[in-house]
Structures are given as C-alpha cells and as structure tokens.
Design a protein around this motif. Structure first.
Motif, PDB file in Angstrom:
ATOM      1  N   UNK A 339       0.816  -1.219   0.000  1.00 38.02           N
ATOM      2  CA  UNK A 339       0.000   0.000   0.000  1.00 38.02           C
ATOM      3  C   UNK A 339       0.848   1.267   0.000  1.00 38.02           C
ATOM      4  N   UNK A 340       2.176   1.136  -0.144  1.00 38.73           N
ATOM      5  CA  UNK A 340       3.027   2.325  -0.236  1.00 38.73           C
ATOM      6  C   UNK A 340       2.777   3.027  -1.567  1.00 38.73           C
ATOM      7  N   UNK A 341       2.811   4.333  -1.556  1.00 36.22           N
ATOM      8  CA  UNK A 341       2.581   5.187  -2.731  1.00 36.22           C
ATOM      9  C   UNK A 341       1.431   4.674  -3.599  1.00 36.22           C
ATOM     10  N   UNK A 342       0.201   4.735  -3.086  1.00 35.16           N
ATOM     11  CA  UNK A 342      -0.949   4.297  -3.879  1.00 35.16           C
ATOM     12  C   UNK A 342      -1.143   5.177  -5.106  1.00 35.16           C
ATOM     13  N   UNK A 343      -2.009   4.733  -5.999  1.00 38.01           N
ATOM     14  CA  UNK A 343      -2.153   5.375  -7.307  1.00 38.01           C
ATOM     15  C   UNK A 343      -2.443   6.873  -7.206  1.00 38.01           C
ATOM     16  N   UNK A 344      -3.352   7.263  -6.314  1.00 35.46           N
ATOM     17  CA  UNK A 344      -3.695   8.692  -6.208  1.00 35.46           C
ATOM     18  C   UNK A 344      -2.499   9.521  -5.768  1.00 35.46           C
ATOM     19  N   UNK A 345      -1.722   9.013  -4.821  1.00 34.04           N
ATOM     20  CA  UNK A 345      -0.545   9.736  -4.350  1.00 34.04           C
ATOM     21  C   UNK A 345       0.523   9.798  -5.435  1.00 34.04           C
ATOM     22  N   UNK A 346       0.663   8.728  -6.206  1.00 32.72           N
ATOM     23  CA  UNK A 346       1.621   8.735  -7.306  1.00 32.72           C
ATOM     24  C   UNK A 346       1.235   9.771  -8.353  1.00 32.72           C
ATOM     25  N   UNK A 381      -9.868   3.604 -24.016  1.00 35.88           N
ATOM     26  CA  UNK A 381     -10.692   2.618 -24.729  1.00 35.88           C
ATOM     27  C   UNK A 381      -9.870   1.504 -25.364  1.00 35.88           C
ATOM     28  N   UNK A 382      -8.536   1.642 -25.373  1.00 36.86           N
ATOM     29  CA  UNK A 382      -7.695   0.608 -25.981  1.00 36.86           C
ATOM     30  C   UNK A 382      -7.814  -0.704 -25.210  1.00 36.86           C
ATOM     31  N   UNK A 383      -7.597  -1.802 -25.897  1.00 39.97           N
ATOM     32  CA  UNK A 383      -7.730  -3.095 -25.217  1.00 39.97           C
ATOM     33  C   UNK A 383      -6.711  -3.238 -24.083  1.00 39.97           C
ATOM     34  N   UNK A 384      -5.577  -2.523 -24.182  1.00 41.76           N
ATOM     35  CA  UNK A 384      -4.570  -2.601 -23.126  1.00 41.76           C
ATOM     36  C   UNK A 384      -5.017  -1.962 -21.813  1.00 41.76           C
ATOM     37  N   UNK A 385      -6.070  -1.134 -21.876  1.00 40.35           N
ATOM     38  CA  UNK A 385      -6.571  -0.498 -20.652  1.00 40.35           C
ATOM     39  C   UNK A 385      -8.059  -0.792 -20.433  1.00 40.35           C
ATOM     40  N   UNK A 386      -8.512  -1.933 -20.910  1.00 42.86           N
ATOM     41  CA  UNK A 386      -9.880  -2.359 -20.637  1.00 42.86           C
ATOM     42  C   UNK A 386      -9.866  -3.641 -19.838  1.00 42.86           C
ATOM     43  N   UNK A 387     -10.822  -3.917 -18.984  1.00 43.70           N
ATOM     44  CA  UNK A 387     -11.910  -3.023 -18.571  1.00 43.70           C
ATOM     45  C   UNK A 387     -11.400  -1.922 -17.649  1.00 43.70           C
ATOM     46  N   UNK A 388     -12.229  -0.905 -17.462  1.00 42.37           N
ATOM     47  CA  UNK A 388     -11.845   0.234 -16.619  1.00 42.37           C
ATOM     48  C   UNK A 388     -12.698   0.214 -15.356  1.00 42.37           C
ATOM     49  N   UNK A 389     -12.115  -0.231 -14.267  1.00 44.01           N
ATOM     50  CA  UNK A 389     -12.788  -0.195 -12.968  1.00 44.01           C
ATOM     51  C   UNK A 389     -12.430   1.079 -12.222  1.00 44.01           C
ATOM     52  N   UNK A 390     -11.176   1.502 -12.345  1.00 42.54           N
ATOM     53  CA  UNK A 390     -10.700   2.696 -11.660  1.00 42.54           C
ATOM     54  C   UNK A 390      -9.791   3.443 -12.638  1.00 42.54           C
ATOM     55  N   UNK A 394      -5.836   2.890 -13.497  1.00 50.20           N
ATOM     56  CA  UNK A 394      -5.536   2.426 -14.855  1.00 50.20           C
ATOM     57  C   UNK A 394      -4.458   3.275 -15.509  1.00 50.20           C
ATOM     58  N   UNK A 395      -4.490   4.590 -15.282  1.00 52.56           N
ATOM     59  CA  UNK A 395      -3.459   5.473 -15.820  1.00 52.56           C
ATOM     60  C   UNK A 395      -2.105   5.169 -15.179  1.00 52.56           C
TER      61      UNK A 395
END
Length: 441
Positions: A339-346, A381-390, A394-395
């Motif tokens: 849980x270190x440096x979670x996505x929002x903090x990054x 929308x690219x297949x590399x970033x689907x499905x999008x839950x968050x 994802x970014x």
C-alpha cells in the motif's frame, strides 16, 4: 426568466476527470470550461449547455482528463545524447563519456535542437511543464515558448569551465540575465542550478542563496545521488553533503534536492523540518545503479516529493507516465508494503507536487477553477486499458504515453489526436539525424 449562458472559449467534455485537488477524487461525465488561459468552471456535462456556450466544444467519451504531467527534473537537450553511453555507473558515465561529449558538442544550436526534440516527446507524452537544468537556458526558453510548454529553468553553476562559461562568475551572470530577460513571460521562470555538492564550492553556493532570496526564485541541485558521493564528501571534508548544505543555509522550501537516494532517518526529518522538496528520478537511478530514494519514508515524514525523468542520456526517455508507474511500483518494493505510494498519491507526485516544488501550485498541477488550463486527455478505450474499474489506477499502472491524445497548456492545444500543432516533426527529425551523424563521426 432564465439567464442566458455565459460565453467561454472552450468546453471539453470527458467520460472522467481526475482533478487531483479538491473534494472529488474522480468526476464522471463532467466538462471543463476554459476562458482564455484559465479554467473557469468544472461541472456535470448535463448542465453545461444551460450555463455555458463556447466557441469550441470537444467531446471525449472514452477519455480521462487530468492535469498535465510536471517533469520536475530533466536535462532536455541531452535527448541528442540518448543511447550514447549506456550501462555504466554514474561517475564513469559522467567523467568518461558525458562531460567529454558536452565539451565537444554543446552550443546554443545543440541546446535548441535537443530541447526541440525533447519538447515534442514531452508533449506527446502528456507533459505540460518541465524543470530543466542545462546549459544556455535562454535557448531552452526560446524553444519552450515555440512549443507552448511551461518551463522552469535552472541555470547550471559549477566550479570549472564548460561550454557556457569559465566558472561561477560567468554562470551567475548568465543566470541573473536570464531571470531578468524572462521575468514577464507567463510560461517561463528562471532559478539557479548548482550542479552538485561535489562540483560547487561554498562561496558560489552562498552567493546563489543570496541571489535566490533577492530574486525570489528556486534552487535545484543533485544531492545524495550515490553512496560514493556521500562517502567522498565525508572523506574529503568530514561531513555528509546534506549536512554541508544545512550549514550553508540552503535547506529550505527554495531547494529542490534531486535524487536523494542515500538518506538516514535523521536526514529525512531534517528535510521535512526545513520544507526542502525532493525530486525522485527512479528510472535514471535504477539505470545508473545509484540507489533507491526512500519515497514512502519521505512522504510519511511530510516531505513534498515530486517526480522527474532526469535526462534522456540516463533514462533513456522522457515518458512521465512510464516514470509514474516505475515510481509507484518501486516505492512498494523499497518500503516492503503493497500500500506504499498508492495510485492517487503517485498521480499527485507527477502533477501537483511538482507544481508545489516549483512554486507554481497556485497556477497549475490540478484541475481547479481559476487555475491555468494545463490539461491532458488519455484515451482508455484501448484493449490494453480495458476493462476500466478505476481510471486513475488504470493510468498509473496500465496506460502508455501513446494513449495521450490531447495536450493543452494555458488553454492552447499543443497536440490534438496525436498530431503536434506547434512543432514541425519533419524538421525535428532532420535536425536530429544531422546531429547523430556528426556525433557518430
């Protein structure tokens, strides 16, 4: 009687918006309204027609809108040295390859052409603001202006001659002239860039501190980049570099200390207590085997940690989305905590924290009404970033820079649907090929 809609220049509607700052982590089906260079409103897309009409409206139904990425440390012109000296430790890389190459090739023309190549790469990667520490800063400023990027330029200062001058007197004169020449430009700021504790002696550092206070500007310096640097300082002078900077009065909110891979617990507390900013460059540190910045320990102590790519000669790219992912993953490994440096903090580290370190957080770094419209759009929308839950996760963990479709700085579109609008790709490729042939020869 219903009030007529107010006029704006642009409305950008998107599936998601990540403001980075404010009460909402993520906004669904919202719009950003832009007038001139600024964001004037962010509101649900269903309400925008009743309140605003615009000269231009753009719908991005598969995209996340977010603040433009802020590259808080790089050497943009070194893009022309990309791949020149790979797989070498820092001092070998510097002393036997990079410094000799700079001595032979660096000029205002080199810096202009190299920065133009870097600017194109940054725009295509979603970077809207960069902090640069390299020679001939006014050449960098001219190219940044041509490209439309926001730039904080840190004029190099060293004890010895370089292609830009003979010593500290020359470098400080050029730095103060650049600060004066660009002080009214809304996208350009100028500060001081003493290279490192091992290349700048006490007297120039004291002069830099005085000038920075007089000009109210920031200072950037490579600090505690390697264990060898720290041990060398102890052997030569009996104190660690950070202790020396503290003794000279440099540790303060004015200082952006870059790398900081070698820190004790007491030093982390000292950095926090003085308000010193840290700029983390994980991929360059990994490639040069310099060490690991204790990002989670710094964050826990209250230190503002920003993110940079370093130069393309040691990275080897200026991909801030890639840097963001590396930073998030490496922080977990170093801390031994998932849980270190979670996505929002990054994400904040790559945007608002960078703006804060550069003294620009009132202008940029988040999507808030009143701030400059420095915005990027990422197609999920690219297949590399689907499905999008968050979308935010994802970014950080899955998206690539090729999914950045639009880049705006101060409301001006610099790239639309992956097409550069301010720079000539053909010219950049021709100039780069010429430099490659010359350097190879």
């Amino acid at each position: 009687m219903a009030q007529a809609p107010a006029h704006a220049d642009q409305i950008i509607q998107a599936r998601w918006i990540a403001p980075v700052e404010g009460p909402a982590r993520l906004l669904n089906d919202h719009a950003v309204v832009i007038s001139g260079t600024r964001i004037v409103d962010i509101l649900p897309a269903a309400e925008v027609g009743r309140r605003w009409q615009a000269t231009e409206t753009l719908r991005l139904d598969n995209h996340l809108l977010m603040p433009g990425l802020i590259n808080a440390h790089t050497h943009a012109a070194m893009n022309l040295f990309r791949g020149l000296a790979d797989d070498l430790p820092l001092m070998t890389w510097l002393e036997q390859h990079i410094w000799p190459a700079e001595g032979k090739w660096v000029s205002e023309q080199f810096v202009g052409d190299g920065t133009r190549l870097a600017a194109a790469e940054m725009i295509r990667s979603g970077t809207t603001c960069f902090a640069d520490m390299y020679f001939f800063p006014e050449a960098i400023a001219r190219v940044a202006t041509e490209a439309g990027l926001r730039a904080s330029l840190f004029c190099p200062v060293l004890d010895f001659p370089t292609p830009m001058g003979q010593g500290p007197d020359d470098y400080l004169r050029l730095a103060t002239a650049a600060a004066d020449n660009w002080r009214h430009d809304p996208l350009i700021s100028v500060g001081f860039g003493p290279h490192a504790p091992y290349t700048v002696s006490d007297e120039p550092l004291q002069r830099i501190l005085t000038l920075a206070e007089e000009l109210d500007c920031q200072i950037m310096m490579h600090v505690h980049e390697t264990a060898g640097e720290v041990q060398g300082a102890v052997d030569a002078g009996g104190e660690r570099p950070l202790a020396r900077l503290a003794r000279l009065g440099l540790l303060s909110p004015r200082l952006l200390a870059v790398h900081m891979t070698q820190l004790t617990d007491d030093e982390i507390r000292q950095v926090a207590d003085t308000g010193t900013h840290v700029v983390h460059c994980p991929e360059s540190n990994l490639k040069l085997a310099s060490g690991f910045a204790p990002v989670e320990a710094l964050r826990t102590a209250g230190v503002n940690v920003a993110l940079g790519t370093d130069g393309a000669a040691s990275n080897n790219d200026m991909d801030m989305l890639g840097e963001l992912r590396t930073a998030a993953l490496l922080a977990k490994g170093v801390a031994g905590a998932a849980d270190a440096l979670p996505a929002d903090a990054a994400l904040a580290m790559a945007t608002l924290n960078g703006a804060r370190a550069l003294g620009l957080d009132q202008l940029t770094g988040s999507l808030v009404a009143g701030k400059q419209a420095d915005i990027i759009a990422i197609d999920l929308s690219a297949l590399e970033t689907r499905p999008v839950y968050d979308p935010i996760a994802q970014v950080v963990y899955a998206a690539g820079r090729e999914q950045v479709t639009h880049t705006w700085v101060a409301g001006r579109c610099l790239m639309a649907e992956r097409q550069l609008l301010t720079l000539n790709t053909g010219r950049i490729l021709r100039d780069t090929q010429t430099w490659q042939e010359n350097i190879n020869a």
